[in-house]
Design an enzyme around this catalytic site. Structure first.
Site, PDB file in Angstrom:
ATOM      1  N   ASP A  67     -10.464 -36.442 -43.140  1.00 25.60           N
ATOM      2  CA  ASP A  67      -9.050 -36.130 -43.276  1.00 25.60           C
ATOM      3  C   ASP A  67      -8.679 -34.692 -42.948  1.00 25.60           C
ATOM      4  OD1 ASP A  67      -8.308 -34.925 -46.524  1.00 25.60           O
ATOM      5  OD2 ASP A  67     -10.262 -34.969 -45.566  1.00 25.60           O
ATOM      6  N   ASP A  78     -12.689 -32.055 -39.821  1.00 22.39           N
ATOM      7  CA  ASP A  78     -13.143 -33.372 -39.376  1.00 22.39           C
ATOM      8  C   ASP A  78     -12.553 -33.748 -38.032  1.00 22.39           C
ATOM      9  OD1 ASP A  78     -12.514 -34.353 -42.725  1.00 22.39           O
ATOM     10  OD2 ASP A  78     -14.457 -33.878 -41.835  1.00 22.39           O
ATOM     11  N   CYS A 113      10.257 -45.814 -45.399  1.00 13.77           N
ATOM     12  CA  CYS A 113      10.906 -47.040 -45.843  1.00 13.77           C
ATOM     13  C   CYS A 113      12.345 -47.045 -45.370  1.00 13.77           C
ATOM     14  CB  CYS A 113      10.858 -47.143 -47.359  1.00 13.77           C
ATOM     15  SG  CYS A 113      11.753 -45.793 -48.134  1.00 13.77           S
ATOM     16  N   ASP A 138     -16.523 -38.099 -44.780  1.00 15.38           N
ATOM     17  CA  ASP A 138     -16.213 -36.774 -45.278  1.00 15.38           C
ATOM     18  C   ASP A 138     -16.063 -36.898 -46.792  1.00 15.38           C
ATOM     19  OD1 ASP A 138     -13.217 -35.045 -45.682  1.00 15.38           O
ATOM     20  OD2 ASP A 138     -15.144 -34.054 -45.357  1.00 15.38           O
TER      21      ASP A 138
END
Lengths: 743, 54
Positions: free
Chosen positions: A639, A643, A53, A461
């Site tokens: 994630d 994977d 941000c 997953d």
């Protein structure tokens, strides 16, 4: 703004921004070797993670700029690169990096990749051509207006010719300069014996400019300088948008470098030394502190701790690690520092094997032919044919001179307006990715949406994807007991302790004599009573049967016992989204490295019929290969490290924002937040995008069906060409904006 | 029509000025971080970069 206040503001912001893998090691060192020095000013670029941000940018930049010797500090939000310069020694670099890390952000050395610089140069080049074409177009149109709204009788031949000459003066250098992207691409294709869409475009530009110049010399009536430059302008817009959409393709090759680009603490001659991870060799002794990742495969020679293997295997619960046991690179050291003897150099570790599998997966990717490219293959021969027919027709049958026949052929080339074609895809993709970005979904390349729209299978997953990857307290307890347990649990970093503390948000009691026994639990004294919080074996009854539950036992004076059970909770909408995906006709699979019972349970909960448990990374990849062999188009959502190869090898892949960096790099799309619905929304948006793209192509074809006969018959003038080009482009853009109204 | 003799050059010069300004903004890297620029409008400190507080 003093440092204390800054820190407090950041703590508040961090609850909104993502928590970062901030290393707990106290000393930052090694950055001095990467500093560049020019004219006595030191400069360093690093990668910063966790910036999400405006507040983050401001915190980092202002805290650096507040330092006395810092000259300049700038954080590039798009690339996460922090560049700062200072007067002083190269060693100061470590202090400044430590400053940024203290604010709560992760810092990594920046490997200046040639790839990134190349894409920046290409982007600037396109933008420059676009700008020049735009300015030229505007100024040429200045004259064109005069030429369109009046006739030669009114303005006189001299004035008309003056206008033509000024147009020529502006247009010819512009075509030579801003037409380079097209000319280069066309020449490259032709030298390889192919044609692509840039060949007719280049032909149109060259012929239009050439013929118009010829007409200008011969006091001709019509010139097409404005058409040529307008054509370039619209096409460059499409090309620039396309380039930006494609800029961040998924990266596999550079990942090995980035995971190995940190520093490790090596004990040499009894003294700790910082060495780059990739320089670690066998038999070296590495000291890994609590909260740090193990940099290599090795054997623990001193110390005892618990290790979190979730990134590698997907197991939710940490395992005990004792002296003499093996540990793998990429796993997280949770409780106590240990010394590890390196068994395999960083290059040979399990981590490196996974990365190599990823690279292989990336290379094996069939080159997906984008819809736009397929349209281009059709476009080129058709356009050339029509132009040739018009030229020969008018020359031989119509008995027009070769100049006029060529002019008509040029108008055919211009009017078929690849503008609409060039804009048909990028505009929709830019709108779609922009809309998704507002929903917290980052789409790295435009054709990811295209590939997503044609999937028929979804591989999911478990840990961190369908679930939050976060252990949560699920049993209900007496408030006083919870308070007691939480007060003791704050002394440990074990995920169960952390989860217990999260579940309690009141005041904490003061516990004395707290001791942490790794692998067993915590003990302390409260109001004279001995309290223990830990595993069943340590606190509880040894005679009770072993359950599969994840538990913490609270034991007071060896007497009263309370059992806290935890589970890795599903995301709040996982079940709904899985059924939505199935309703849309997709096959859904669950593939996990976790134990059979846990996976089966979750599959039942979410309604997934096909599930695989206890799969190692290589096995997950084999499942993917099987499906691709059966001609399935697979979407992978995952994630963890296990994977990553599947994310790299699937037709299209999505990773949550909480995934490890490597998974996020390997995926096409990354989504933020706690919910699973972004996956479904992205799928829906992809389908809508494809629909609009196909409509745009249809509109472009329809327009051509009307315009081409007009051109062939010689009825097109520069005014008509200008209207037609801008009109068709505007219609395509307007149709693309319908995306905003689709839900 | 004689007014064109000076109007057209003026228009062209203005156009050139615009082009030069664009090329300058491109060269000084203003297009390199469009997302970051969007976020920077939210900064609320008035400190100029060359003034530093000790």
């Amino acid at each position: 703004m003093d440092a204390q206040q800054t820190k407090q503001d950041v703590q508040d912001d961090l609850s909104v921004c993502r928590e970062v893998n901030a290393s707990n090691s106290n000393v930052v060192s090694g950055y001095e070797s990467l500093v560049q020095n020019q004219d006595d000013v030191n400069e360093l670029s690093v990668l910063v993670s966790g910036v999400h941000c405006a507040g983050c940018i401001q915190k980092i930049e202002s805290s650096l700029l507040n330092e006395k010797n810092i000259q300049n500090a700038r954080l590039n939000f798009s690339t996460n690169r922090l560049n700062f310069s200072w007067n002083g020694t190269a060693e100061n670099a470590n202090d400044y990096v430590a400053l940024v890390e203290k604010l709560g952000y992760g810092v990594q050395p920046y490997d200046s990749e040639a790839e990134q610089n190349e894409s920046k140069n290409e982007e600037r080049f396109l933008l420059l051509c676009l700008g020049v074409a735009g300015f030229a177009m505007g100024n040429i149109m200045l004259m064109s207006f005069g030429l369109w709204i009046t006739s030669t009788e009114t303005m006189g031949v001299a004035t008309r010719d003056l206008m033509h000459w000024i147009q020529a003066l502006i247009a010819l250098p512009t075509v030579a300069f801003a037409g380079r992207p097209f000319f280069r691409s066309a020449l490259k294709a032709l030298s390889n014996g192919h044609t692509n869409m840039d060949v007719p475009i280049s032909l149109a530009l060259v012929l239009a400019s050439g013929m118009s110049l010829f007409e200008t010399f011969n006091h001709g009536e019509h010139v097409y300088f404005d058409s040529a430059v307008m054509l370039m302008f619209f096409l460059l817009i499409g090309r620039y948008l396309d380039f930006r959409a494609r800029k961040q393709a998924r990266s596999t090759a550079t990942d090995l470098l980035s995971t190995l680009s940190g520093f490790a603490s090596v004990i040499a001659d009894g003294q700790p030394q910082k060495i780059l991870i990739r320089d670690l060799k066998e038999e070296m002794i590495v000291r890994v502190g609590a909260g740090e990742k193990f940099p290599v495969d090795g054997q623990v020679i001193e110390g005892q701790t618990t290790v979190d293997t979730s990134l590698v295997t997907g197991e939710t619960l940490p395992r005990d690690l004792n002296t003499g046991e093996e540990v793998y690179a990429g796993t997280l050291n949770m409780s106590a520092p240990v010394s590890v003897r390196v068994a395999k150099a960083a290059d040979d570790s399990l981590l490196a094997d996974i990365v190599r599998l990823m690279e292989k997966a990336g290379q094996g990717q069939a080159k997906y032919v984008r819809l736009a490219d397929r349209a281009a293959k059709l476009y080129t021969p058709v356009v050339h044919t029509f132009a040739a027919i018009s030229f020969l027709g008018w020359l031989l049958i119509g008995n027009l001179g070769w100049q006029d026949s060529l002019m008509i052929a040029v108008t055919v080339l211009i009017i078929t307006c690849p503008c609409a074609l060039g804009l048909a895809v990028p505009v929709v993709q830019v709108l779609a990715t922009g809309r998704l970005m507002k929903q917290g979904v980052l789409v790295k390349s435009g054709d990811a949406l295209e590939r997503l729209s044609v999937i028929d299978t979804v591989m999911l997953d478990k840990t961190g994807t369908l679930t939050l990857g976060d252990l949560q307290l699920k049993s209900v307890h007496d408030a006083a007991l919870l308070q007691l347990a939480a007060s003791l649990a704050t002394y440990s970093q074990h995920p169960l302790s952390v989860a217990l503390c999260k579940a309690y948000d009141g005041d904490l009691l003061a516990i004395s004599n707290v001791q942490d026994h790794p692998g067993m639990g915590l003990e302390g004294v409260y109001e004279g009573q001995k309290i223990r919080l830990g595993s069943r074996a340590w606190c509880g009854d040894q005679d009770q049967a072993e359950t599969e539950n994840i538990e913490l036992w609270l034991d007071i004076e060896g007497d009263k016992k309370e059992v806290f059970s935890f589970e890795d909770t599903l995301r709040s909408d996982s079940i709904d989204i899985v059924s939505s995906l199935k309703d849309d006709g997709l096959d859904v699979l669950l593939v996990s490295g976790d134990r059979q019972s846990v996976v089966e349970d979750l599959a039942k909960q979410t309604g997934i019929d096909d599930f695989y448990a206890e799969k190692k990374p290589q096995q997950k990849f084999e499942i993917l290969e099987d499906m691709k062999g059966n001609d399935k188009n697979v979407l992978m959502v995952g994630d963890g490290l296990n994977d990553a190869p599947v994310l790299a090898g699937a037709n299209v892949s999505i990773a949550p924002g909480t995934a490890i960096d490597m998974a996020q790099n390997a995926a096409d799309i990354v989504f933020m937040g706690d919910k699973f619905v972004p996956v479904y929304d992205t799928y829906k948006t992809a389908k809508m995008t494809q629909k609009l793209v196909k409509q745009n192509f249809t509109l472009a074809v329809l327009y051509n069906i009307v315009a081409v006969p007009l051109a062939v018959m010689g009825m097109v003038t520069p005014l008509i060409a200008a209207i037609a080009m801008s009109g068709s482009s505007l219609i395509v853009i307007a149709n693309s904006f319908r995306l905003r109204f689709m839900s | 029509m004689s007014v064109l003799i000076y109007l057209i050059p003026i228009a062209l010069v203005l156009g050139c000025v615009g082009l030069v300004a664009f090329v300058w903004s491109l060269r000084s890297g203003q297009y390199d971080d469009l997302e970051g620029a969007a976020h920077r409008i939210l900064f609320d400190d008035d400190k100029k970069p060359d003034e530093k507080s000790d």
